[in-house]
Design a protein around this motif. Structure first.
Motif, mmCIF file in Angstrom:
data_model
loop_
_atom_site.group_PDB
_atom_site.id
_atom_site.type_symbol
_atom_site.label_atom_id
_atom_site.label_comp_id
_atom_site.label_asym_id
_atom_site.label_seq_id
_atom_site.Cartn_x
_atom_site.Cartn_y
_atom_site.Cartn_z
ATOM 1 N N GLU A 96 -13.030 9.780 -0.433
ATOM 2 C CA GLU A 96 -12.959 10.710 0.702
ATOM 3 C C GLU A 96 -12.415 10.045 1.956
ATOM 4 N N ARG A 97 -12.555 8.730 2.035
ATOM 5 C CA ARG A 97 -12.037 7.976 3.176
ATOM 6 C C ARG A 97 -11.511 6.631 2.695
ATOM 7 N N VAL A 98 -10.497 6.114 3.385
ATOM 8 C CA VAL A 98 -9.975 4.798 3.057
ATOM 9 C C VAL A 98 -9.497 4.131 4.346
ATOM 10 N N ALA A 99 -9.701 2.820 4.438
ATOM 11 C CA ALA A 99 -9.188 2.027 5.553
ATOM 12 C C ALA A 99 -7.985 1.228 5.057
ATOM 13 N N VAL A 100 -6.907 1.248 5.824
ATOM 14 C CA VAL A 100 -5.667 0.616 5.392
ATOM 15 C C VAL A 100 -4.986 -0.031 6.593
ATOM 16 N N PRO A 101 -4.342 -1.196 6.417
ATOM 17 C CA PRO A 101 -3.604 -1.810 7.526
ATOM 18 C C PRO A 101 -2.561 -0.844 8.094
ATOM 19 N N TRP A 102 -2.438 -0.818 9.405
ATOM 20 C CA TRP A 102 -1.562 0.172 10.044
ATOM 21 C C TRP A 102 -0.109 0.010 9.627
ATOM 22 N N GLN A 103 0.278 -1.199 9.222
ATOM 23 C CA GLN A 103 1.670 -1.417 8.815
ATOM 24 C C GLN A 103 2.031 -0.642 7.546
ATOM 25 N N GLN A 104 1.043 -0.209 6.776
ATOM 26 C CA GLN A 104 1.279 0.499 5.523
ATOM 27 C C GLN A 104 1.121 2.012 5.657
ATOM 28 N N VAL A 105 1.007 2.482 6.882
ATOM 29 C CA VAL A 105 0.791 3.907 7.152
ATOM 30 C C VAL A 105 2.083 4.533 7.654
ATOM 31 N N MET A 106 2.339 5.752 7.201
ATOM 32 C CA MET A 106 3.540 6.501 7.602
ATOM 33 C C MET A 106 3.146 7.920 7.991
ATOM 34 N N ARG A 107 3.825 8.456 8.984
ATOM 35 C CA ARG A 107 3.612 9.869 9.296
ATOM 36 C C ARG A 107 4.180 10.733 8.168
ATOM 37 N N VAL A 108 3.542 11.870 7.936
ATOM 38 C CA VAL A 108 4.002 12.790 6.895
ATOM 39 C C VAL A 108 5.364 13.338 7.303
ATOM 40 N N PRO A 109 6.355 13.285 6.416
ATOM 41 C CA PRO A 109 7.676 13.813 6.755
ATOM 42 C C PRO A 109 7.628 15.316 7.069
ATOM 43 N N GLU A 110 8.560 15.760 7.881
ATOM 44 C CA GLU A 110 8.661 17.184 8.213
ATOM 45 C C GLU A 110 8.944 17.989 6.942
ATOM 46 N N GLY A 111 8.337 19.138 6.843
ATOM 47 C CA GLY A 111 8.632 20.029 5.732
ATOM 48 C C GLY A 111 7.891 19.714 4.454
#
Length: 318
Positions: A96-111
């Motif tokens: 239900e939750r996960v912690a991840v280094p910010w360098q591996q995070v991406m915003r969801v693409p449009e559409g």
């Protein structure tokens, strides 16, 4: 929170949805409320006891997720609570939750919907890092993709075509080949119908099979060709004729993604955001989703993946 726990190595029945402690948020981490994850072959290997998580990673399976940022650590750059994101993980996506280094995070693409976005991080990072960063596929070259109907394969077909390359796939049925052709593949080869190396010459080969395909892959390379092996579904050992490799002036690369350091993953993630996400935004590249299964029923999703009947990704929805 709840997560899928592997009680002991074994079959899908060893996956249990249980209450577990919340993840600890480090200063460079992003805490994500998970909307969905996806099933990968690495999860199957981990469940069977053959692929332990890297040191310090979550013990729960799941190499990608999508969701909403719940909290950020003190050193995080560019993200804040409420952002819709997807992420490349070293583990922990079946939760239900996960912690991840910010360098591996991406915003969801449009559409792309929030749940649908869970189908993208692992395959996009795998294809971009191997086909384009390592093998340096160029416009007009031929890419051979083994397992063209897989999650990695369906993304590789679309991305290579977007970069104006010729794409040939192998798959195990006429139906799967037809799906690959619909996605843009130029040619499909049924791997049950003889030796693929007698039917195609490629500049770059993306291989998930491993040992049994090694020599055939080399024979299928053009002069200057590049073979990238990213899986060993058929086994880890194969025989290599160095003479055939040398006369082609070819190269063989073996790579993994999960255990790479955060900084290396960050470089790959930035490459995906810069080069792949605009194509997703434009609708040129789309996640191919076979089915959506409740996360608490992850065992059924594993059975489906192991059956080989799917095309594209199997999502686990929280």
């Amino acid at each position: 929170m709840h997560a899928i726990v592997i009680d002991k190595p074994g079959g899908p029945e060893e996956l249990r949805w249980r209450e577990v402690p919340d993840p600890q948020l480090g200063p460079g981490d992003v805490l994500i409320d998970v909307a969905a994850s996806a099933v990968n072959r690495a999860d199957i290997l981990q469940r069977r006891g053959h692929y332990a998580p890297p040191q310090g990673a979550s013990p729960y399976p799941g190499l990608e997720c999508s969701g909403v940022v719940a909290e950020v650590g003190a050193d995080v750059e560019g993200f804040r609570a409420g952002d819709r994101v997807c992420a490349l993980l070293s583990g922990g996506g079946y939760a239900e939750r996960v912690a991840v280094p910010w360098q591996q995070v991406m915003r969801v693409p449009e559409g792309v919907g929030l749940v649908e976005a869970a189908a993208l991080p692992e395959v996009a990072c795998t294809v971009w890092s191997n086909v384009f960063m390592t093998a340096r596929l160029r416009r007009g070259e031929t890419l051979l993709v083994h397992g063209g109907a897989s999650g990695i394969g369906t993304l590789a077909v679309q991305l290579a075509k977007a970069f104006r390359s010729r794409v040939v796939v192998t798959a195990g049925s006429a139906e799967k080949i037809a799906r690959c052709l619909e996605l843009g593949a130029d040619e499909g080869i049924n791997y049950h119908d003889g030796d693929f190396s007698e039917k195609v010459q490629a500049d770059v080969i993306l291989d998930i099979v491993g040992g049994p395909y090694l020599m055939r892959n080399v024979r299928a390379l053009k002069t200057g060709g590049r073979l990238v092996v990213i899986g060993m579904q058929g086994g880890s050992r194969g025989e290599l004729d160095l003479g055939a490799l040398l006369t082609r002036r070819a190269s063989v690369h073996g790579t993994t993604l999960r255990a790479r350091p955060v900084d290396e993953k960050g470089v790959i993630v930035r490459g995906v955001v810069e080069n792949v996400w605009p194509l997703v935004d434009a609708g040129v590249v789309r996640p191919v989703i076979h089915s959506r299964v409740p996360m608490s029923e992850a065992a059924e999703a594993h059975r489906l993946l192991e059956s080989g009947e799917h095309v594209g990704k199997i999502l686990l929805v929280g």
